[in-house]
Structure formats: C-alpha cells, structure tokens
Design a protein around this motif. Structure first.
Motif, PDB file in Angstrom:
ATOM      1  N   ARG A 141      12.594 -41.440 -21.693  1.00 49.85           N
ATOM      2  CA  ARG A 141      13.637 -40.469 -21.362  1.00 49.85           C
ATOM      3  C   ARG A 141      14.938 -41.187 -20.996  1.00 49.85           C
ATOM      4  NH1 ARG A 141      12.874 -36.587 -16.349  1.00 49.85           N
ATOM      5  NH2 ARG A 141      13.654 -38.421 -15.315  1.00 49.85           N
ATOM      6  N   ILE A 142      14.846 -42.241 -20.213  1.00 48.17           N
ATOM      7  CA  ILE A 142      16.042 -42.997 -19.816  1.00 48.17           C
ATOM      8  C   ILE A 142      16.699 -43.621 -21.044  1.00 48.17           C
ATOM      9  CG2 ILE A 142      16.852 -45.015 -18.531  1.00 48.17           C
ATOM     10  CD1 ILE A 142      14.673 -44.284 -16.425  1.00 48.17           C
ATOM     11  N   LEU A 143      15.882 -44.217 -21.921  1.00 55.87           N
ATOM     12  CA  LEU A 143      16.392 -44.811 -23.152  1.00 55.87           C
ATOM     13  C   LEU A 143      17.078 -43.748 -24.016  1.00 55.87           C
ATOM     14  CD1 LEU A 143      16.507 -47.145 -25.288  1.00 55.87           C
ATOM     15  CD2 LEU A 143      14.325 -46.266 -26.118  1.00 55.87           C
ATOM     16  N   ARG A 144      16.420 -42.599 -24.189  1.00 58.68           N
ATOM     17  CA  ARG A 144      16.965 -41.513 -25.008  1.00 58.68           C
ATOM     18  C   ARG A 144      18.291 -41.015 -24.433  1.00 58.68           C
ATOM     19  NH1 ARG A 144      13.073 -38.107 -24.376  1.00 58.68           N
ATOM     20  NH2 ARG A 144      14.149 -36.866 -22.815  1.00 58.68           N
ATOM     21  N   ARG A 145      18.345 -40.838 -23.140  1.00 54.82           N
ATOM     22  CA  ARG A 145      19.572 -40.325 -22.512  1.00 54.82           C
ATOM     23  C   ARG A 145      20.709 -41.341 -22.591  1.00 54.82           C
ATOM     24  NH1 ARG A 145      17.473 -36.629 -17.434  1.00 54.82           N
ATOM     25  NH2 ARG A 145      16.575 -35.016 -18.768  1.00 54.82           N
ATOM     26  N   ARG A 151      24.287 -40.685 -24.594  1.00 55.28           N
ATOM     27  CA  ARG A 151      25.629 -40.983 -24.065  1.00 55.28           C
ATOM     28  C   ARG A 151      26.420 -41.840 -25.061  1.00 55.28           C
ATOM     29  NH1 ARG A 151      22.740 -42.117 -19.303  1.00 55.28           N
ATOM     30  NH2 ARG A 151      22.965 -40.492 -17.753  1.00 55.28           N
ATOM     31  N   GLU A 152      25.780 -42.894 -25.575  1.00 50.17           N
ATOM     32  CA  GLU A 152      26.449 -43.781 -26.533  1.00 50.17           C
ATOM     33  C   GLU A 152      26.848 -43.033 -27.803  1.00 50.17           C
ATOM     34  OE1 GLU A 152      24.138 -47.298 -27.383  1.00 50.17           O
ATOM     35  OE2 GLU A 152      23.668 -47.564 -25.256  1.00 50.17           O
ATOM     36  N   LEU A 153      25.933 -42.222 -28.327  1.00 54.17           N
ATOM     37  CA  LEU A 153      26.204 -41.497 -29.564  1.00 54.17           C
ATOM     38  C   LEU A 153      27.329 -40.485 -29.397  1.00 54.17           C
ATOM     39  CD1 LEU A 153      22.529 -40.964 -30.786  1.00 54.17           C
ATOM     40  CD2 LEU A 153      24.257 -42.451 -31.837  1.00 54.17           C
ATOM     41  N   VAL A 154      27.337 -39.766 -28.288  1.00 54.62           N
ATOM     42  CA  VAL A 154      28.381 -38.780 -28.041  1.00 54.62           C
ATOM     43  C   VAL A 154      29.729 -39.468 -27.827  1.00 54.62           C
ATOM     44  CG1 VAL A 154      29.197 -37.042 -26.374  1.00 54.62           C
ATOM     45  CG2 VAL A 154      26.854 -36.958 -27.223  1.00 54.62           C
ATOM     46  N   ASP A 168      18.410 -32.511 -22.204  1.00 55.69           N
ATOM     47  CA  ASP A 168      19.111 -33.762 -21.886  1.00 55.69           C
ATOM     48  C   ASP A 168      20.613 -33.528 -21.753  1.00 55.69           C
ATOM     49  OD1 ASP A 168      16.753 -35.239 -21.879  1.00 55.69           O
ATOM     50  OD2 ASP A 168      17.031 -36.005 -23.921  1.00 55.69           O
ATOM     51  N   LEU A 169      21.182 -32.799 -22.691  1.00 56.89           N
ATOM     52  CA  LEU A 169      22.620 -32.527 -22.637  1.00 56.89           C
ATOM     53  C   LEU A 169      22.987 -31.810 -21.349  1.00 56.89           C
ATOM     54  CD1 LEU A 169      23.252 -31.412 -26.328  1.00 56.89           C
ATOM     55  CD2 LEU A 169      24.081 -33.509 -25.244  1.00 56.89           C
ATOM     56  N   GLU A 170      22.201 -30.827 -20.982  1.00 56.95           N
ATOM     57  CA  GLU A 170      22.480 -30.072 -19.752  1.00 56.95           C
ATOM     58  C   GLU A 170      22.379 -30.972 -18.522  1.00 56.95           C
ATOM     59  OE1 GLU A 170      20.794 -26.282 -17.236  1.00 56.95           O
ATOM     60  OE2 GLU A 170      20.431 -26.357 -19.394  1.00 56.95           O
ATOM     61  N   GLU A 171      21.311 -31.753 -18.441  1.00 49.52           N
ATOM     62  CA  GLU A 171      21.108 -32.608 -17.269  1.00 49.52           C
ATOM     63  C   GLU A 171      22.112 -33.756 -17.199  1.00 49.52           C
ATOM     64  OE1 GLU A 171      16.983 -33.656 -16.719  1.00 49.52           O
ATOM     65  OE2 GLU A 171      16.359 -31.593 -17.123  1.00 49.52           O
ATOM     66  N   LEU A 172      22.626 -34.197 -18.356  1.00 51.12           N
ATOM     67  CA  LEU A 172      23.644 -35.251 -18.378  1.00 51.12           C
ATOM     68  C   LEU A 172      25.041 -34.695 -18.131  1.00 51.12           C
ATOM     69  CD1 LEU A 172      22.345 -37.300 -21.438  1.00 51.12           C
ATOM     70  CD2 LEU A 172      22.361 -38.045 -19.045  1.00 51.12           C
ATOM     71  N   GLY A 173      25.170 -33.376 -18.143  1.00 49.52           N
ATOM     72  CA  GLY A 173      26.480 -32.762 -17.929  1.00 49.52           C
ATOM     73  C   GLY A 173      27.384 -32.856 -19.140  1.00 49.52           C
ATOM     74  N   ARG A 199      37.304 -27.917 -34.388  1.00 47.51           N
ATOM     75  CA  ARG A 199      35.846 -27.850 -34.264  1.00 47.51           C
ATOM     76  C   ARG A 199      35.433 -28.187 -32.834  1.00 47.51           C
ATOM     77  NH1 ARG A 199      32.988 -31.617 -38.381  1.00 47.51           N
ATOM     78  NH2 ARG A 199      34.088 -33.086 -37.077  1.00 47.51           N
ATOM     79  N   SER A 200      34.329 -27.609 -32.412  1.00 48.73           N
ATOM     80  CA  SER A 200      33.780 -27.927 -31.101  1.00 48.73           C
ATOM     81  C   SER A 200      32.911 -29.174 -31.218  1.00 48.73           C
ATOM     82  CB  SER A 200      32.932 -26.776 -30.571  1.00 48.73           C
ATOM     83  OG  SER A 200      33.744 -25.665 -30.312  1.00 48.73           O
ATOM     84  N   ALA A 201      32.985 -30.025 -30.203  1.00 48.13           N
ATOM     85  CA  ALA A 201      32.185 -31.247 -30.186  1.00 48.13           C
ATOM     86  C   ALA A 201      31.805 -31.567 -28.748  1.00 48.13           C
ATOM     87  CB  ALA A 201      32.962 -32.409 -30.791  1.00 48.13           C
ATOM     88  N   TYR A 202      30.721 -32.291 -28.597  1.00 47.09           N
ATOM     89  CA  TYR A 202      30.248 -32.685 -27.274  1.00 47.09           C
ATOM     90  C   TYR A 202      31.097 -33.812 -26.710  1.00 47.09           C
ATOM     91  CZ  TYR A 202      26.126 -29.845 -28.044  1.00 47.09           C
ATOM     92  OH  TYR A 202      25.287 -28.792 -28.257  1.00 47.09           O
ATOM     93  N   VAL A 203      31.335 -33.762 -25.393  1.00 40.90           N
ATOM     94  CA  VAL A 203      32.035 -34.835 -24.697  1.00 40.90           C
ATOM     95  C   VAL A 203      31.285 -35.150 -23.412  1.00 40.90           C
ATOM     96  CG1 VAL A 203      34.328 -34.339 -25.630  1.00 40.90           C
ATOM     97  CG2 VAL A 203      33.617 -33.258 -23.516  1.00 40.90           C
ATOM     98  N   LEU A 204      31.400 -36.393 -22.998  1.00 43.71           N
ATOM     99  CA  LEU A 204      30.756 -36.836 -21.767  1.00 43.71           C
ATOM    100  C   LEU A 204      31.456 -36.226 -20.564  1.00 43.71           C
ATOM    101  CD1 LEU A 204      30.329 -40.594 -22.675  1.00 43.71           C
ATOM    102  CD2 LEU A 204      28.568 -38.839 -22.699  1.00 43.71           C
ATOM    103  N   PRO A 205      30.739 -36.098 -19.443  1.00 43.58           N
ATOM    104  CA  PRO A 205      31.407 -35.613 -18.228  1.00 43.58           C
ATOM    105  C   PRO A 205      32.544 -36.552 -17.858  1.00 43.58           C
ATOM    106  CG  PRO A 205      29.087 -36.156 -17.804  1.00 43.58           C
ATOM    107  CD  PRO A 205      29.368 -36.448 -19.231  1.00 43.58           C
ATOM    108  N   ASP A 206      33.556 -36.018 -17.220  1.00 47.33           N
ATOM    109  CA  ASP A 206      34.745 -36.780 -16.859  1.00 47.33           C
ATOM    110  C   ASP A 206      35.411 -37.355 -18.098  1.00 47.33           C
ATOM    111  OD1 ASP A 206      34.204 -36.283 -14.142  1.00 47.33           O
ATOM    112  OD2 ASP A 206      32.945 -38.059 -14.023  1.00 47.33           O
TER     113      ASP A 206
END
Length: 148
Positions: free
Chosen positions: A4-8, A12-15, A45-50, A60-67
């Motif tokens: 799970r840690i590796l996947r998360r 983050r890196e992919l987003v 994962d997306l929800e828990e990572l914010g 287009r809509s795209a995912y972004v990291l928190p902050d």
C-alpha cells in the motif's frame, strides 16, 4: 502494508509527472509500472492521499496533489499564458484556478517574488525591488516546462 505504501508513493509520482484525468487512466499507469490495483483501491487511495481534481488550462479535469504538488505541476496544468508588465508577471488560468496557482507560488518562496494577488482566472506575481516582471515570468515559464 508495504504494498500500500509503495502504491501510494507511486500514485503521488504519477500524478505529479503526468496529467491523469481518470481513475482508469491511473490504474493503467500503475499497471505499466508493475503495480496491480483495482479502480476501487485507487479511488480509496486518492481520497486518503487528498488528491483531488481541478480543471486544467486545456479545459479537462485532472488530478493534482494536495497543496498543489509544487509550482511546476500547477503551472503545467493551469497556466494558459504567462506574460509580464513592469514589475508584474501575469498568469492566466481557467476560471477558479488562479488561487491554487498563487498558493503554490507563495508556498514555494521563489527568489524574486514578493507576493501574489489572485483573481478568479488571473494571477499577478509581484516582483521584489530590482527584479523585473519579465524575469519572474521567464522563471515561471522555465519552471512550467521542467518535468519532476
């Protein structure tokens, strides 16, 4: 737990490095990196990572990291144009995105930047004394073009 840690971390890196527009696309990117995950797992994962979606400069809509995930990512996704006038750099974004880009610039504490002032779709980046708006605009353009 380690999976799970590796996947998360990989999410983050992919987003951060890609314009990811859907959970299915993220599942495919993970698979291409050797990590199998279901859409439901990625959703959690997306929800828990914010990680949230914003509308980018291309509409287009795209995912972004928190902050904001950093200035470069925010500029790549949301800056339609970057120009200068006097001691100001002017960044145009889609409606509603100027505050997110401004917050990322403020948090990055970029050299030469005194402050930002955000509207709905326009951001003014105020240069410090002795620094031109053109220098700031050029720095932002270089930052936008650089990949993490």
């Amino acid at each position: 737990m380690a999976d799970r840690i590796l996947r998360r971390n990989l999410i983050r890196e992919l987003v951060s490095a890609n314009t990811v527009t859907s959970q299915g696309e993220l599942v495919a990117l993970l698979s291409g990196s050797g990590v199998d995950a279901t859409q439901a797992t990625v959703s959690r994962d997306l929800e828990e990572l914010g990680i949230t979606k914003y509308r980018g400069a291309d509409g287009r809509s795209a995912y972004v990291l928190p902050d904001g995930g950093g200035v470069a990512q925010m500029l790549r996704q949301f800056a339609r144009t970057i120009d200068a006038s006097g001691n100001l750099a002017v960044v145009r974004t889609p409606p509603g995105a100027a505050a997110a880009v401004g917050s990322a610039i403020d948090a990055a504490d970029l050299p030469g930047v005194l402050a930002t002032v955000q509207g709905d779709d326009t951001l003014l980046v105020v240069a410090r004394e002795g620094v031109s708006g053109r220098q700031i605009a050029d720095d932002l353009l270089r930052c936008k073009e650089r990949r993490p």
